[in-house]
Design a protein around this motif. Structure first.
Motif, PDB file in Angstrom:
ATOM      1  N   ARG A 243       0.823  -1.224   0.000  1.00 39.38           N
ATOM      2  CA  ARG A 243       0.000   0.000   0.000  1.00 39.38           C
ATOM      3  C   ARG A 243       0.854   1.271   0.000  1.00 39.38           C
ATOM      4  N   LYS A 244       2.116   1.182   0.396  1.00 46.70           N
ATOM      5  CA  LYS A 244       3.075   2.299   0.303  1.00 46.70           C
ATOM      6  C   LYS A 244       2.526   3.609   0.875  1.00 46.70           C
ATOM      7  N   ASP A 245       2.211   3.612   2.133  1.00 50.12           N
ATOM      8  CA  ASP A 245       1.777   4.817   2.858  1.00 50.12           C
ATOM      9  C   ASP A 245       0.400   5.327   2.431  1.00 50.12           C
ATOM     10  N   GLN A 246      -0.221   4.709   1.439  1.00 47.73           N
ATOM     11  CA  GLN A 246      -1.511   5.188   0.946  1.00 47.73           C
ATOM     12  C   GLN A 246      -2.644   4.658   1.833  1.00 47.73           C
ATOM     13  N   PRO A 247      -3.664   5.489   2.082  1.00 48.57           N
ATOM     14  CA  PRO A 247      -4.780   5.040   2.914  1.00 48.57           C
ATOM     15  C   PRO A 247      -5.469   3.808   2.329  1.00 48.57           C
ATOM     16  N   PHE A 248      -5.852   2.880   3.185  1.00 45.41           N
ATOM     17  CA  PHE A 248      -6.563   1.673   2.752  1.00 45.41           C
ATOM     18  C   PHE A 248      -7.429   1.176   3.894  1.00 45.41           C
ATOM     19  N   ASN A 249      -8.469   0.441   3.536  1.00 47.39           N
ATOM     20  CA  ASN A 249      -9.338  -0.199   4.523  1.00 47.39           C
ATOM     21  C   ASN A 249      -8.695  -1.533   4.914  1.00 47.39           C
ATOM     22  N   PRO A 250      -8.312  -1.720   6.181  1.00 49.22           N
ATOM     23  CA  PRO A 250      -7.581  -2.940   6.566  1.00 49.22           C
ATOM     24  C   PRO A 250      -8.465  -4.160   6.783  1.00 49.22           C
ATOM     25  N   GLN A 251      -9.773  -4.011   6.646  1.00 49.64           N
ATOM     26  CA  GLN A 251     -10.693  -5.085   7.020  1.00 49.64           C
ATOM     27  C   GLN A 251     -10.393  -6.401   6.305  1.00 49.64           C
ATOM     28  N   TYR A 252     -10.356  -6.362   4.965  1.00 49.60           N
ATOM     29  CA  TYR A 252     -10.235  -7.616   4.221  1.00 49.60           C
ATOM     30  C   TYR A 252      -8.861  -8.251   4.371  1.00 49.60           C
ATOM     31  N   LEU A 253      -7.822  -7.435   4.475  1.00 55.03           N
ATOM     32  CA  LEU A 253      -6.483  -7.987   4.674  1.00 55.03           C
ATOM     33  C   LEU A 253      -6.401  -8.728   6.002  1.00 55.03           C
ATOM     34  N   ILE A 254      -6.939  -8.113   7.052  1.00 58.40           N
ATOM     35  CA  ILE A 254      -6.861  -8.726   8.381  1.00 58.40           C
ATOM     36  C   ILE A 254      -7.734  -9.974   8.464  1.00 58.40           C
ATOM     37  N   VAL A 255      -8.958  -9.892   7.946  1.00 55.58           N
ATOM     38  CA  VAL A 255      -9.850 -11.061   7.965  1.00 55.58           C
ATOM     39  C   VAL A 255      -9.228 -12.215   7.193  1.00 55.58           C
ATOM     40  N   ASN A 256      -8.654 -11.930   6.033  1.00 53.22           N
ATOM     41  CA  ASN A 256      -8.038 -12.980   5.224  1.00 53.22           C
ATOM     42  C   ASN A 256      -6.870 -13.610   5.958  1.00 53.22           C
ATOM     43  N   ALA A 257      -6.034 -12.772   6.578  1.00 47.80           N
ATOM     44  CA  ALA A 257      -4.852 -13.283   7.289  1.00 47.80           C
ATOM     45  C   ALA A 257      -5.257 -14.183   8.449  1.00 47.80           C
ATOM     46  N   VAL A 258      -6.195 -13.709   9.275  1.00 48.91           N
ATOM     47  CA  VAL A 258      -6.626 -14.487  10.433  1.00 48.91           C
ATOM     48  C   VAL A 258      -7.338 -15.762   9.983  1.00 48.91           C
ATOM     49  N   SER A 259      -8.165 -15.650   8.955  1.00 51.09           N
ATOM     50  CA  SER A 259      -8.881 -16.829   8.445  1.00 51.09           C
ATOM     51  C   SER A 259      -7.916 -17.886   7.935  1.00 51.09           C
ATOM     52  N   ASN A 260      -6.822 -17.455   7.333  1.00 56.14           N
ATOM     53  CA  ASN A 260      -5.853 -18.414   6.797  1.00 56.14           C
ATOM     54  C   ASN A 260      -5.232 -19.285   7.877  1.00 56.14           C
ATOM     55  N   VAL A 261      -5.149 -18.771   9.104  1.00 53.99           N
ATOM     56  CA  VAL A 261      -4.583 -19.562  10.198  1.00 53.99           C
ATOM     57  C   VAL A 261      -5.473 -20.764  10.482  1.00 53.99           C
ATOM     58  N   ILE A 262      -6.780 -20.528  10.619  1.00 58.48           N
ATOM     59  CA  ILE A 262      -7.693 -21.632  10.899  1.00 58.48           C
ATOM     60  C   ILE A 262      -7.910 -22.487   9.650  1.00 58.48           C
ATOM     61  N   CYS A 263      -7.823 -21.875   8.457  1.00 60.84           N
ATOM     62  CA  CYS A 263      -7.964 -22.644   7.213  1.00 60.84           C
ATOM     63  C   CYS A 263      -6.852 -23.687   7.088  1.00 60.84           C
ATOM     64  N   ALA A 264      -5.654 -23.324   7.509  1.00 62.14           N
ATOM     65  CA  ALA A 264      -4.521 -24.247   7.413  1.00 62.14           C
ATOM     66  C   ALA A 264      -4.767 -25.503   8.243  1.00 62.14           C
ATOM     67  N   VAL A 265      -5.472 -25.345   9.362  1.00 65.28           N
ATOM     68  CA  VAL A 265      -5.747 -26.476  10.245  1.00 65.28           C
ATOM     69  C   VAL A 265      -6.957 -27.270   9.770  1.00 65.28           C
ATOM     70  N   ILE A 266      -8.010 -26.581   9.356  1.00 67.62           N
ATOM     71  CA  ILE A 266      -9.253 -27.267   8.980  1.00 67.62           C
ATOM     72  C   ILE A 266      -9.214 -27.779   7.546  1.00 67.62           C
ATOM     73  N   PHE A 267      -8.771 -26.906   6.615  1.00 64.81           N
ATOM     74  CA  PHE A 267      -8.785 -27.244   5.192  1.00 64.81           C
ATOM     75  C   PHE A 267      -7.449 -27.775   4.682  1.00 64.81           C
ATOM     76  N   GLY A 268      -6.383 -27.517   5.443  1.00 62.91           N
ATOM     77  CA  GLY A 268      -5.055 -27.945   4.991  1.00 62.91           C
ATOM     78  C   GLY A 268      -4.472 -27.033   3.939  1.00 62.91           C
ATOM     79  N   GLN A 269      -4.961 -25.797   3.836  1.00 65.64           N
ATOM     80  CA  GLN A 269      -4.449 -24.868   2.835  1.00 65.64           C
ATOM     81  C   GLN A 269      -4.765 -23.437   3.236  1.00 65.64           C
ATOM     82  N   ARG A 270      -4.062 -22.489   2.645  1.00 72.80           N
ATOM     83  CA  ARG A 270      -4.352 -21.077   2.851  1.00 72.80           C
ATOM     84  C   ARG A 270      -4.818 -20.494   1.526  1.00 72.80           C
ATOM     85  N   TYR A 271      -5.389 -19.287   1.571  1.00 73.91           N
ATOM     86  CA  TYR A 271      -5.923 -18.655   0.378  1.00 73.91           C
ATOM     87  C   TYR A 271      -5.217 -17.324   0.133  1.00 73.91           C
TER      88      TYR A 271
END
Length: 497
Positions: A167-195
């Motif tokens: 994002r290089k200092d540019q304003p952005f909505n962090p919602q989707y980045l954070i949700v995706n990152a946190v979801s990937n942790v549980i996805c790795a355990v349940i689904f065996g993969q990240r997205y």
């Protein structure tokens, strides 16, 4: 004379009919003997008009409205919701007593004609015991909640940091980045993969999940009172559509697992679950584990393992932007105790008391799940001297607990120091229960605590988060639902040297 007779007859019938109707309504609306006190009710709607009136006179969120009602009727009060008895608990002592009582740990029976009640988060009795035991053991078997799982989380935090750098200092909505990152942790355990963060199917999935927690409402009331689907039919229709998309997404992954299923070499939660189902079939043992409960449990684990933690982290960034002095103190402590040459680790927690206190204060003042998840009385029992009839719904007002002036001095002030003692060490307050308490405490509590610490400290270590405009204008008001979310906001992440 005949007309007078007929007139008198029908008048008598009218009087009798009205009297009978009055008696029936009075019987339906009666407050069972020795139940907690509460506001008045009307036919069919119960206490809803009272709540609407209170909200009209002073607009407020449900958890604040419950807290205001408690000031009038007591810390334990009861409502009538479309004929259902509801008890709201507003103090730590009341919630602790209730949720340690095995008779108050059921979930209400789902009334929507589907199988939501069979998942680990909403099952009752033996079904809940078996599913919770199996789920806990399986997740622990993959390291979830253990220190050994730190590497898995850290891998995802680094991926998130790389996405933020783009994002290089540019304003952005962090919602989707954070949700995706946190979801990937549980996805790795349940689904065996990240997205990947740009995966369109995955973005659509957690967008639907985000809608679900808003639709269901505080405590999940939509799921258990049938008339709710007629009160807001458009929301109920959207809820069913989103639930079907999630079920299809999960079924696709389960079917893919069946193709390559190897009982001797389980890759993830799904593999172990499928193995257990087959083993029970071969042994002819009755079991509450089935392909149907597998789909539902995965959805519940996925939702619980991503939405609440991601929302907590979004609130954390918002508070750091609102209180830049606190952000600087956290960064200074991390720089002094960890240094600039590496990222913080779980082993650093004892050396970062102000950072830990800041995270605890964020969880207190926000209370991401303000009304918890509704419980149900399996049998009639006693609570704090009151009689709780069988089938009564119980709502824990966690927000009221976290803002109780008898427990917290100036509860509406953001003050991390309240979690530090005179020596500067972290104080764990028993009244802080963001994951609820008792036998049905959140299944992923340990994982969530690890994620919140690592994601937060890694982001604060690498970036300073600033409001694109005047930080004093940032809103700390949230959006009510099953999860209390911040209103959409943008941030500018300035890399730290």
């Amino acid at each position: 004379m005949v007309w007078e007779y007929i007139s008198d007859y029908f008048n008598l019938r009218s009087v009798l009919l009205c009297s009978a109707t009055f008696l029936v309504i009075s019987w339906l609306l009666r407050r069972p003997r020795n139940m907690p006190p509460g506001p008045w009710s009307v036919p069919i709607l119960g206490s809803l008009p009272y709540l609407v009136f209170v909200k009209y006179m002073s607009p407020m969120e449900p958890h604040r409205m419950f807290e205001a009602t408690a000031r009038k009727y007591g810390h334990i009060f009861s409502l009538n919701a479309f004929g259902y008895h509801v008890v709201v608990l507003n103090t730590y002592e009341a919630i602790k007593e209730a949720f340690q009582n095995p008779l108050l740990n059921d979930r209400p029976i789902n009334k929507l004609g589907n199988d939501i009640e069979t998942g680990v988060a909403t099952a009752c009795g033996e079904s809940w015991k078996q599913q919770r035991y199996f789920s806990l053991n399986t997740l622990r078997g993959f390291g979830v909640g253990k220190r050994s799982f730190e590497e898995q989380i850290s891998m995802e935090t680094k991926a998130l940091l790389d996405e933020i750098k783009i994002r290089k200092d540019q304003p952005f909505n962090p919602q989707y980045l954070i949700v995706n990152a946190v979801s990937n942790v549980i996805c790795a355990v349940i689904f065996g993969q990240r997205y990947h963060y740009t995966d369109e199917d995955f973005i659509e999935l957690f967008t639907n999940l985000n809608q679900q927690v808003k639709i269901i409402g505080s405590g999940g009331l939509l799921l258990f009172i049938p008339i709710m689907k007629y009160v807001r039919p458009e929301l109920f229709r959207l809820f069913l559509e989103n639930r079907e998309r999630l079920a299809q997404f999960i079924n696709k992954i389960i079917n893919e697992h069946r193709i390559h299923h190897d009982p001797e070499h389980p890759r993830d939660f799904i593999d172990v679950y499928l193995t257990e189902i087959e083993a029970n079939k071969e042994k002819l043992q009755p079991s509450h584990l089935s392909e149907r409960t597998l789909n539902i449990t995965i959805g519940q684990l996925f939702n619980a393992g991503s939405e609440t933690t991601a929302t907590t982290l979004r609130w954390a960034l918002l508070y750091m932007m609102k209180y830049p002095d606190i952000q600087r103190q956290v960064q200074q402590e991390i720089d002094n105790k960890v240094g600039r040459d590496r990222l913080p680790q779980l082993s650093d927690i004892p050396n970062l008391p102000f950072t830990g206190a800041t995270l605890l204060e964020i969880q207190r003042i926000v209370t991401v799940v303000p009304s918890g998840l509704v419980h149900c009385a399996a049998e009639a029992t006693m609570l704090d001297g009151y009689t709780i009839p069988k089938g009564t719904f119980l709502f824990p007002n966690l927000w009221a607990v976290h803002h109780d002036p008898k427990v917290w001095k100036e509860p509406f002030q953001f003050n991390p120091a309240r979690f530090l003692d005179s020596s500067g060490n972290v104080v764990q307050r028993p009244e802080l229960i963001p994951f609820s308490t008792g036998r049905r405490i959140c299944l992923g509590e340990n994982l969530a605590k690890m994620e919140i610490f690592l994601f937060f400290t890694h982001m604060i270590h690498q970036f300073t988060f600033l409001a694109p405009n005047d930080s004093s204008k940032l809103s700390l008001e949230g959006i009510s639902g099953l999860v209390y979310q911040p209103k959409p906001f943008e941030t500018a992440a300035i890399p730290r040297q």
